[in-house]
Scaffold this motif. Structure first.
Motif, PDB file in Angstrom:
ATOM      1  N   GLY A  68     -21.850  10.853   0.864  1.00  0.00           N
ATOM      2  CA  GLY A  68     -20.654  12.000   1.366  1.00  0.00           C
ATOM      3  C   GLY A  68     -21.021  11.483   3.141  1.00  0.00           C
ATOM      4  O   GLY A  68     -21.296  12.298   4.123  1.00  0.00           O
ATOM      5  N   THR A  69     -21.212  10.344   2.845  1.00  0.00           N
ATOM      6  CA  THR A  69     -21.668  10.084   4.679  1.00  0.00           C
ATOM      7  C   THR A  69     -21.441   8.992   4.953  1.00  0.00           C
ATOM      8  O   THR A  69     -20.981   8.458   5.936  1.00  0.00           O
ATOM      9  CB  THR A  69     -23.214   9.730   4.511  1.00  0.00           C
ATOM     10  N   LEU A  70     -20.200   8.409   3.897  1.00  0.00           N
ATOM     11  CA  LEU A  70     -19.011   7.466   4.461  1.00  0.00           C
ATOM     12  C   LEU A  70     -17.042   7.028   4.707  1.00  0.00           C
ATOM     13  O   LEU A  70     -17.289   8.275   2.892  1.00  0.00           O
ATOM     14  CB  LEU A  70     -18.993   6.113   3.763  1.00  0.00           C
ATOM     15  N   TYR A  71     -16.525   7.570   5.070  1.00  0.00           N
ATOM     16  CA  TYR A  71     -15.393   7.946   4.616  1.00  0.00           C
ATOM     17  C   TYR A  71     -14.417   6.874   5.335  1.00  0.00           C
ATOM     18  O   TYR A  71     -14.884   5.015   5.946  1.00  0.00           O
ATOM     19  CB  TYR A  71     -14.710   8.770   6.325  1.00  0.00           C
ATOM     20  N   ALA A  72     -13.060   7.091   4.427  1.00  0.00           N
ATOM     21  CA  ALA A  72     -11.602   5.880   4.732  1.00  0.00           C
ATOM     22  C   ALA A  72     -10.982   6.750   5.037  1.00  0.00           C
ATOM     23  O   ALA A  72     -10.708   8.062   4.156  1.00  0.00           O
ATOM     24  CB  ALA A  72     -12.307   4.442   3.503  1.00  0.00           C
ATOM     25  N   ILE A  73     -10.420   5.448   5.233  1.00  0.00           N
ATOM     26  CA  ILE A  73      -8.149   6.329   5.007  1.00  0.00           C
ATOM     27  C   ILE A  73      -7.803   6.614   3.773  1.00  0.00           C
ATOM     28  O   ILE A  73      -8.600   5.916   2.641  1.00  0.00           O
ATOM     29  CB  ILE A  73      -6.869   5.388   5.261  1.00  0.00           C
ATOM     30  N   GLY A  74      -7.182   7.735   2.578  1.00  0.00           N
ATOM     31  CA  GLY A  74      -7.278   8.138   1.557  1.00  0.00           C
ATOM     32  C   GLY A  74      -5.641   8.097   1.002  1.00  0.00           C
ATOM     33  O   GLY A  74      -5.143   7.246   1.882  1.00  0.00           O
ATOM     34  N   ILE A  75      -5.382   7.995  -0.149  1.00  0.00           N
ATOM     35  CA  ILE A  75      -3.986   7.833  -0.727  1.00  0.00           C
ATOM     36  C   ILE A  75      -3.792   8.157  -0.424  1.00  0.00           C
ATOM     37  O   ILE A  75      -2.580   7.977  -0.460  1.00  0.00           O
ATOM     38  CB  ILE A  75      -4.270   7.712  -2.533  1.00  0.00           C
ATOM     39  N   ARG A  76      -3.193   9.843  -0.073  1.00  0.00           N
ATOM     40  CA  ARG A  76      -2.126  10.054   0.760  1.00  0.00           C
ATOM     41  C   ARG A  76      -1.186   9.732   1.595  1.00  0.00           C
ATOM     42  O   ARG A  76      -0.460   9.646   1.843  1.00  0.00           O
ATOM     43  CB  ARG A  76      -2.555  11.450   0.794  1.00  0.00           C
ATOM     44  N   ALA A  77      -2.311   8.420   2.373  1.00  0.00           N
ATOM     45  CA  ALA A  77      -2.086   8.029   3.523  1.00  0.00           C
ATOM     46  C   ALA A  77      -0.740   6.916   2.818  1.00  0.00           C
ATOM     47  O   ALA A  77       0.337   6.824   3.624  1.00  0.00           O
ATOM     48  CB  ALA A  77      -2.735   7.408   4.335  1.00  0.00           C
ATOM     49  N   LEU A  78      -1.394   6.987   1.710  1.00  0.00           N
ATOM     50  CA  LEU A  78      -0.231   5.343   1.437  1.00  0.00           C
ATOM     51  C   LEU A  78       0.722   5.609   0.536  1.00  0.00           C
ATOM     52  O   LEU A  78       2.137   5.089   1.162  1.00  0.00           O
ATOM     53  CB  LEU A  78      -1.109   4.622   0.206  1.00  0.00           C
ATOM     54  N   LEU A  79       0.988   6.895   0.218  1.00  0.00           N
ATOM     55  CA  LEU A  79       1.925   7.522  -0.330  1.00  0.00           C
ATOM     56  C   LEU A  79       2.898   8.198   0.648  1.00  0.00           C
ATOM     57  O   LEU A  79       4.394   7.927   1.018  1.00  0.00           O
ATOM     58  CB  LEU A  79       1.660   8.839  -1.172  1.00  0.00           C
ATOM     59  N   VAL A  80       2.807   8.431   2.072  1.00  0.00           N
ATOM     60  CA  VAL A  80       3.421   8.582   3.025  1.00  0.00           C
ATOM     61  C   VAL A  80       4.238   7.078   4.000  1.00  0.00           C
ATOM     62  O   VAL A  80       4.714   7.271   4.437  1.00  0.00           O
ATOM     63  CB  VAL A  80       2.650   9.127   4.227  1.00  0.00           C
ATOM     64  N   GLY A  81       3.043   6.277   4.118  1.00  0.00           N
ATOM     65  CA  GLY A  81       3.197   5.454   4.621  1.00  0.00           C
ATOM     66  C   GLY A  81       4.838   4.643   3.598  1.00  0.00           C
ATOM     67  O   GLY A  81       5.680   3.988   4.167  1.00  0.00           O
ATOM     68  N   THR A  82       4.458   4.505   2.700  1.00  0.00           N
ATOM     69  CA  THR A  82       5.619   4.202   1.431  1.00  0.00           C
ATOM     70  C   THR A  82       6.592   4.836   1.531  1.00  0.00           C
ATOM     71  O   THR A  82       8.009   3.896   1.746  1.00  0.00           O
ATOM     72  CB  THR A  82       5.159   3.876  -0.145  1.00  0.00           C
ATOM     73  N   SER A  83       6.767   5.904   1.680  1.00  0.00           N
ATOM     74  CA  SER A  83       7.766   6.818   1.802  1.00  0.00           C
ATOM     75  C   SER A  83       9.115   6.479   2.848  1.00  0.00           C
ATOM     76  O   SER A  83      10.694   6.510   3.091  1.00  0.00           O
ATOM     77  CB  SER A  83       7.392   8.408   1.803  1.00  0.00           C
ATOM     78  N   TYR A  84       7.765   5.669   4.227  1.00  0.00           N
ATOM     79  CA  TYR A  84       9.189   5.460   5.347  1.00  0.00           C
ATOM     80  C   TYR A  84       9.378   4.233   5.081  1.00  0.00           C
ATOM     81  O   TYR A  84      10.946   4.335   5.503  1.00  0.00           O
ATOM     82  CB  TYR A  84       7.717   5.580   6.555  1.00  0.00           C
ATOM     83  N   LEU A  85       9.456   3.289   4.775  1.00  0.00           N
ATOM     84  CA  LEU A  85       9.267   2.370   4.323  1.00  0.00           C
ATOM     85  C   LEU A  85      10.694   2.435   2.785  1.00  0.00           C
ATOM     86  O   LEU A  85      11.517   1.292   3.030  1.00  0.00           O
ATOM     87  CB  LEU A  85       8.217   1.185   3.432  1.00  0.00           C
ATOM     88  N   ASP A  86      10.564   3.192   2.191  1.00  0.00           N
ATOM     89  CA  ASP A  86      11.224   3.438   1.047  1.00  0.00           C
ATOM     90  C   ASP A  86      12.752   4.289   1.987  1.00  0.00           C
ATOM     91  O   ASP A  86      13.856   3.629   1.264  1.00  0.00           O
ATOM     92  CB  ASP A  86      10.978   4.454  -0.180  1.00  0.00           C
ATOM     93  N   SER A  87      13.073   4.602   2.744  1.00  0.00           N
ATOM     94  CA  SER A  87      13.523   5.744   3.210  1.00  0.00           C
ATOM     95  C   SER A  87      14.242   4.920   4.930  1.00  0.00           C
ATOM     96  O   SER A  87      15.243   5.721   4.732  1.00  0.00           O
ATOM     97  CB  SER A  87      12.916   7.935   3.484  1.00  0.00           C
ATOM     98  N   ASP A  88      13.777   4.003   5.467  1.00  0.00           N
ATOM     99  CA  ASP A  88      14.507   3.156   6.054  1.00  0.00           C
ATOM    100  C   ASP A  88      15.695   2.495   5.672  1.00  0.00           C
ATOM    101  O   ASP A  88      15.986   1.872   4.683  1.00  0.00           O
ATOM    102  CB  ASP A  88      13.466   2.111   6.652  1.00  0.00           C
ATOM    103  N   PRO A  89      16.963   2.545   6.390  1.00  0.00           N
ATOM    104  CA  PRO A  89      17.752   1.908   6.437  1.00  0.00           C
ATOM    105  C   PRO A  89      18.063   0.884   6.568  1.00  0.00           C
ATOM    106  O   PRO A  89      19.586   0.174   5.661  1.00  0.00           O
ATOM    107  CB  PRO A  89      19.673   2.750   6.131  1.00  0.00           C
ATOM    108  N   TYR A  90      17.660   0.124   7.211  1.00  0.00           N
ATOM    109  CA  TYR A  90      17.423  -1.009   8.118  1.00  0.00           C
ATOM    110  C   TYR A  90      17.162  -2.062   6.610  1.00  0.00           C
ATOM    111  O   TYR A  90      17.631  -3.032   6.380  1.00  0.00           O
ATOM    112  CB  TYR A  90      17.294  -1.390   9.100  1.00  0.00           C
ATOM    113  N   LEU A  91      15.478  -2.206   5.821  1.00  0.00           N
ATOM    114  CA  LEU A  91      14.072  -2.633   5.098  1.00  0.00           C
ATOM    115  C   LEU A  91      15.621  -3.839   4.011  1.00  0.00           C
ATOM    116  O   LEU A  91      15.620  -4.737   4.312  1.00  0.00           O
ATOM    117  CB  LEU A  91      13.293  -1.672   5.024  1.00  0.00           C
ATOM    118  N   PRO A  92      16.154  -2.541   3.014  1.00  0.00           N
ATOM    119  CA  PRO A  92      17.300  -3.420   1.921  1.00  0.00           C
ATOM    120  C   PRO A  92      18.299  -4.473   2.337  1.00  0.00           C
ATOM    121  O   PRO A  92      18.408  -5.077   2.328  1.00  0.00           O
ATOM    122  CB  PRO A  92      17.678  -1.913   1.921  1.00  0.00           C
TER     123      PRO A  92
END
Length: 273
Positions: A68-92
């Motif tokens: 309980g003394t070391l912290y790092a980014i969690g998996i929900r941040a990944l889900l939000v990040g990938t949803s941005y990529l998935d919803s971007d109309p230009y990437l495909p």
């Protein structure tokens, strides 16, 4: 009634602190941090930092070790990040062009977007001649230290350019251009030349070239090529730059009909000024 405005301000400050904490952890990548580091980096009381960390751990946005003394980014941040990529109309629409560049030239190509003073990498196509151990997608680097950023900064003038360049330019390597006058001269040259380049300013040993994708105004995206200096000849450089310029024009023509009606870039541009 008089307490309501103060309550609203406190809620906004809490939201800002939450975002700052998540961005701080995300920037550390695979280096966990201790409570003291979070408190010092964000100028936050340790008690407040601890309460915020524990709340985010419970929600899955932050993870901690068994002690309980070391912290790092969690998996929900990944889900939000990938949803941005998935919803971007230009990437495909753009990534097939990156595939073509990589297949034709077998170098590493990137798509990046200007976000404040940073470039965020949205897509990467790695050369088959060499690979990295970690994907660059989702990483952010100061725009002034990348070819992608220089290409987009070169399109801007006056206050519009200033909004995307921090007051203090921090060197990422010994080659980073950290003088504002020298940077402006480099950007003016890139605008006249039609493409931007940088030599080892964020990664020693690599030369990068980038062109702007002009499917919206002002341009928000650019594509680049990264090439190890030890196998880059003047002839190869010309070949890569010509291919980038031709592909940048092609992408802009293909994507522009969609982007002309884009409300997202318009709204972000207004709020960022």
């Amino acid at each position: 009634m008089s307490e309501q405005p103060d309550l609203a301000v406190r809620k906004v400050k809490s939201a800002v602190r939450t975002v700052e904490l998540l961005e701080f952890l995300a920037a550390r990548q695979d280096e966990p941090v201790r409570l003291r580091e979070v408190s010092e980096a964000l100028d936050m009381p340790r008690s407040s930092a601890h309460a915020l960390l524990r709340t985010l751990v419970a929600q899955g946005w932050v993870r901690c070790d068994l002690s309980g003394t070391l912290y790092a980014i969690g998996i929900r941040a990944l889900l939000v990040g990938t949803s941005y990529l998935d919803s971007d109309p230009y990437l495909p629409m753009i990534t097939p062009f990156l595939d073509d560049l990589r297949n034709d030239l077998d170098e590493t190509f990137h798509l990046g977007r200007l976000d404040g003073t940073d470039i965020v990498y949205l897509a990467t196509r790695e050369s088959k001649q060499y690979t990295r151990t970690a994907s660059r997608v989702g990483r952010r680097l100061p725009a002034y230290a990348t070819a992608l950023g220089k290409a987009l900064l070169a399109e801007r003038f006056g206050g519009e350019r200033d909004a995307h360049i921090p007051s203090a330019l921090r060197p990422l390597t010994v080659h980073t251009v950290a003088d504002r006058r020298a940077l402006d001269a480099q950007l003016d040259e890139a605008r006249v030349r039609g493409y931007a380049c940088e030599d080892g300013e964020n990664t020693v040993g690599l030369r990068c070239f980038a062109v702007t994708l002009r499917y919206c105004t002002p341009a928000q995206d650019a594509i680049s090529a990264s090439v190890p200096l030890d196998r880059l000849t003047p002839q190869r450089e010309r070949e890569i730059v010509d291919a980038l310029c031709a592909m940048g024009d092609k992408v802009s023509r293909v994507v522009r009909p969609l982007a002309n009606g884009d409300r997202w870039f318009t709204s972000s541009r207004v709020s960022g000024d």
